[in-house]
Design a protein around this motif. Structure first.
Motif, PDB file in Angstrom:
ATOM      1  N   VAL A  32      -7.913   4.089  -8.294  1.00 44.84           N
ATOM      2  CA  VAL A  32      -7.394   4.769  -7.105  1.00 44.84           C
ATOM      3  C   VAL A  32      -7.075   6.211  -7.500  1.00 44.84           C
ATOM      4  N   ASP A  46      -3.557   7.832  -2.844  1.00 52.08           N
ATOM      5  CA  ASP A  46      -2.890   6.731  -2.165  1.00 52.08           C
ATOM      6  C   ASP A  46      -1.923   7.337  -1.154  1.00 52.08           C
ATOM      7  N   ARG A  94      -6.448   4.478   0.734  1.00 52.44           N
ATOM      8  CA  ARG A  94      -6.732   4.695  -0.683  1.00 52.44           C
ATOM      9  C   ARG A  94      -8.137   5.255  -0.849  1.00 52.44           C
ATOM     10  N   TRP A 136     -11.031   5.601  -3.698  1.00 53.35           N
ATOM     11  CA  TRP A 136     -11.395   4.920  -4.932  1.00 53.35           C
ATOM     12  C   TRP A 136     -12.518   5.659  -5.656  1.00 53.35           C
ATOM     13  N   ARG A 192      -1.973   2.008   4.833  1.00 51.72           N
ATOM     14  CA  ARG A 192      -2.154   2.553   3.493  1.00 51.72           C
ATOM     15  C   ARG A 192      -3.617   2.933   3.322  1.00 51.72           C
TER      16      ARG A 192
END
Length: 66
Positions: free
Chosen positions: A23, A26, A16, A18, A14
């Motif tokens: 977030v 994703d 992500r 930021w 996963r």
């Protein structure tokens, strides 16, 4: 209720992106695709924090709210 379609493969990663504590992207995929995505996001958003972790270790925020 969780179905098998909702469970990522055990090798999935996963990624992500930021913006502070939020977030903004994703992405879950097999390791090779996740690494390519992470590299692209790092080039695109050089000043933002980008994390990559096993998909099974990540807790979906929607699940914790219900």
């Amino acid at each position: 209720m969780t179905t098998l379609a909702d469970v990522p493969p055990p090798t999935a990663r996963r990624v992500r992106v930021w913006f502070g504590e939020h977030v903004i992207a994703d992405y879950t995929a097999e390791p090779a695709d996740a690494i390519r995505y992470q590299a692209g996001m790092t080039r695109r958003f050089a000043s933002l924090r980008i994390t990559i972790e096993p998909a099974t270790a990540a807790v979906d925020e929607d699940v914790t709210d219900s």
